[in-house]
Motif scaffolding. Structure first.
Motif, PDB file in Angstrom:
ATOM      1  N   UNK A 151       0.802  -1.271   0.043  1.00  0.00           N
ATOM      2  CA  UNK A 151      -0.086   0.071   0.072  1.00  0.00           C
ATOM      3  C   UNK A 151       0.789   1.246  -0.083  1.00  0.00           C
ATOM      4  N   UNK A 152       0.312   2.316  -0.719  1.00  0.00           N
ATOM      5  CA  UNK A 152       1.318   3.359  -0.870  1.00  0.00           C
ATOM      6  C   UNK A 152       0.882   4.402   0.182  1.00  0.00           C
ATOM      7  N   UNK A 153       1.813   4.373   1.285  1.00  0.00           N
ATOM      8  CA  UNK A 153       1.443   5.343   2.571  1.00  0.00           C
ATOM      9  C   UNK A 153       1.700   6.770   2.531  1.00  0.00           C
ATOM     10  N   UNK A 154       2.254   7.180   1.262  1.00  0.00           N
ATOM     11  CA  UNK A 154       2.333   8.633   1.100  1.00  0.00           C
ATOM     12  C   UNK A 154       1.118   9.463   0.880  1.00  0.00           C
ATOM     13  N   UNK A 155      -0.025   8.464   0.445  1.00  0.00           N
ATOM     14  CA  UNK A 155      -1.399   9.253   0.190  1.00  0.00           C
ATOM     15  C   UNK A 155      -2.055   9.233   1.262  1.00  0.00           C
ATOM     16  N   UNK A 156      -1.675   8.531   2.560  1.00  0.00           N
ATOM     17  CA  UNK A 156      -2.300   8.763   3.650  1.00  0.00           C
ATOM     18  C   UNK A 156      -1.724   9.851   4.854  1.00  0.00           C
ATOM     19  N   UNK A 157      -0.367  10.068   4.270  1.00  0.00           N
ATOM     20  CA  UNK A 157       0.317  11.026   5.036  1.00  0.00           C
ATOM     21  C   UNK A 157      -0.387  12.496   5.213  1.00  0.00           C
ATOM     22  N   UNK A 158      -0.641  13.007   4.022  1.00  0.00           N
ATOM     23  CA  UNK A 158      -1.092  14.491   3.840  1.00  0.00           C
ATOM     24  C   UNK A 158      -2.404  14.359   4.759  1.00  0.00           C
ATOM     25  N   UNK A 159      -3.330  13.677   4.327  1.00  0.00           N
ATOM     26  CA  UNK A 159      -4.670  13.924   5.177  1.00  0.00           C
ATOM     27  C   UNK A 159      -4.394  13.444   6.796  1.00  0.00           C
ATOM     28  N   UNK A 160      -3.554  12.538   7.079  1.00  0.00           N
ATOM     29  CA  UNK A 160      -3.376  12.521   8.544  1.00  0.00           C
ATOM     30  C   UNK A 160      -2.885  13.481   9.055  1.00  0.00           C
ATOM     31  N   UNK A 161      -1.822  14.225   8.290  1.00  0.00           N
ATOM     32  CA  UNK A 161      -1.114  15.441   8.929  1.00  0.00           C
ATOM     33  C   UNK A 161      -2.002  16.516   8.980  1.00  0.00           C
ATOM     34  N   UNK A 162      -3.039  16.935   7.921  1.00  0.00           N
ATOM     35  CA  UNK A 162      -4.007  17.770   8.135  1.00  0.00           C
ATOM     36  C   UNK A 162      -4.958  17.452   9.216  1.00  0.00           C
ATOM     37  N   UNK A 163      -5.386  16.228   9.661  1.00  0.00           N
ATOM     38  CA  UNK A 163      -6.118  16.017  10.602  1.00  0.00           C
ATOM     39  C   UNK A 163      -5.477  16.374  12.047  1.00  0.00           C
ATOM     40  N   UNK A 164      -4.037  15.966  12.060  1.00  0.00           N
ATOM     41  CA  UNK A 164      -3.397  16.143  13.190  1.00  0.00           C
ATOM     42  C   UNK A 164      -3.286  17.636  13.608  1.00  0.00           C
ATOM     43  N   UNK A 165      -2.954  18.431  12.365  1.00  0.00           N
ATOM     44  CA  UNK A 165      -2.929  19.851  12.824  1.00  0.00           C
ATOM     45  C   UNK A 165      -4.398  20.477  13.170  1.00  0.00           C
ATOM     46  N   UNK A 166      -5.256  19.968  12.728  1.00  0.00           N
ATOM     47  CA  UNK A 166      -6.690  20.567  13.080  1.00  0.00           C
ATOM     48  C   UNK A 166      -7.004  20.095  14.767  1.00  0.00           C
ATOM     49  N   UNK A 167      -6.539  18.826  15.061  1.00  0.00           N
ATOM     50  CA  UNK A 167      -6.785  18.343  16.261  1.00  0.00           C
ATOM     51  C   UNK A 167      -5.942  19.275  17.313  1.00  0.00           C
ATOM     52  N   UNK A 168      -4.540  19.301  16.897  1.00  0.00           N
ATOM     53  CA  UNK A 168      -3.674  20.332  17.827  1.00  0.00           C
ATOM     54  C   UNK A 168      -4.126  21.801  17.719  1.00  0.00           C
ATOM     55  N   UNK A 169      -4.679  22.390  16.899  1.00  0.00           N
ATOM     56  CA  UNK A 169      -5.277  23.726  17.053  1.00  0.00           C
ATOM     57  C   UNK A 169      -6.522  23.657  17.599  1.00  0.00           C
ATOM     58  N   UNK A 170      -7.333  22.821  17.815  1.00  0.00           N
ATOM     59  CA  UNK A 170      -8.465  22.785  18.368  1.00  0.00           C
ATOM     60  C   UNK A 170      -8.030  22.739  19.865  1.00  0.00           C
ATOM     61  N   UNK A 171      -7.072  21.609  20.312  1.00  0.00           N
ATOM     62  CA  UNK A 171      -6.786  21.578  21.787  1.00  0.00           C
ATOM     63  C   UNK A 171      -5.820  22.710  22.462  1.00  0.00           C
ATOM     64  N   UNK A 172      -5.162  23.497  21.363  1.00  0.00           N
ATOM     65  CA  UNK A 172      -4.338  24.788  21.864  1.00  0.00           C
ATOM     66  C   UNK A 172      -5.203  26.038  21.818  1.00  0.00           C
ATOM     67  N   UNK A 173      -6.073  26.146  20.884  1.00  0.00           N
ATOM     68  CA  UNK A 173      -6.648  27.673  20.406  1.00  0.00           C
ATOM     69  C   UNK A 173      -8.204  27.481  20.228  1.00  0.00           C
ATOM     70  N   UNK A 174      -8.551  26.283  20.425  1.00  0.00           N
ATOM     71  CA  UNK A 174     -10.233  26.187  20.175  1.00  0.00           C
ATOM     72  C   UNK A 174     -10.521  26.138  18.903  1.00  0.00           C
TER      73      UNK A 174
END
Length: 144
Positions: free
Chosen positions: A1-24
């Motif tokens: 399986x090509x994991x590089x296709x999953x990296x960008x969406x997972x990184x975007x989701x992680x950024x959104x979660x971190x932004x919510x935890x830090x700044x709401x």
């Protein structure tokens, strides 16, 4: 399986979660806006490349020798289309790996590029055989 296709969406989701935890919710809106802007920049580039390619004949390049010099292993098919400003002439069947495309210039020199999973693996430059100049040269002599 090509994991590089999953990296960008997972990184975007992680950024959104971190932004919510830090700044709401204001943090989520800033990060989501940045991700949408990034996505729009890539779509704009894709559309620009395809519009330029639509104006050229399929498989045509200004100079096959210059294209041969500019190619590097690992570049994407979209990058090669952007360099040539034309779609390549497909030589393989749909879905067959490696994909092969050919670009030919006005002097009938051509570059055949081999792509695996959308990345350039190898390429070949084919130049036509030089014409026999002695047969093409006009005969010299005196006029009658």
């Amino acid at each position: 399986m090509n994991f590089s296709r999953l990296v960008v969406p997972l990184a975007g989701a992680a950024l959104i979660v971190l932004a919510y935890r830090s700044y709401g919710w204001p943090g989520v809106s800033v990060v989501a806006g940045g991700l949408v802007m990034w996505l729009l920049l890539h779509v704009t580039r894709l559309m620009t490349v395809m519009q330029r390619a639509a104006k050229q004949p399929i498989g045509f390049v200004a100079s096959a020798v210059m294209l041969n010099a500019k190619l590097k292993p690992g570049v994407t098919l979209m990058h090669v289309i952007a360099m040539t400003r034309a779609l390549g002439e497909r030589l393989t069947a749909e879905g067959e790996q490696p994909e092969q495309y050919r670009w030919t210039d006005g002097s009938h020199s051509s570059v055949t590029a081999h792509f695996r999973d959308g990345r350039l693996v190898s390429w070949d430059l084919a130049r036509p055989a030089p014409e026999d100049e002695t047969a093409q040269a006009p005969a010299t002599g005196t006029a009658p």
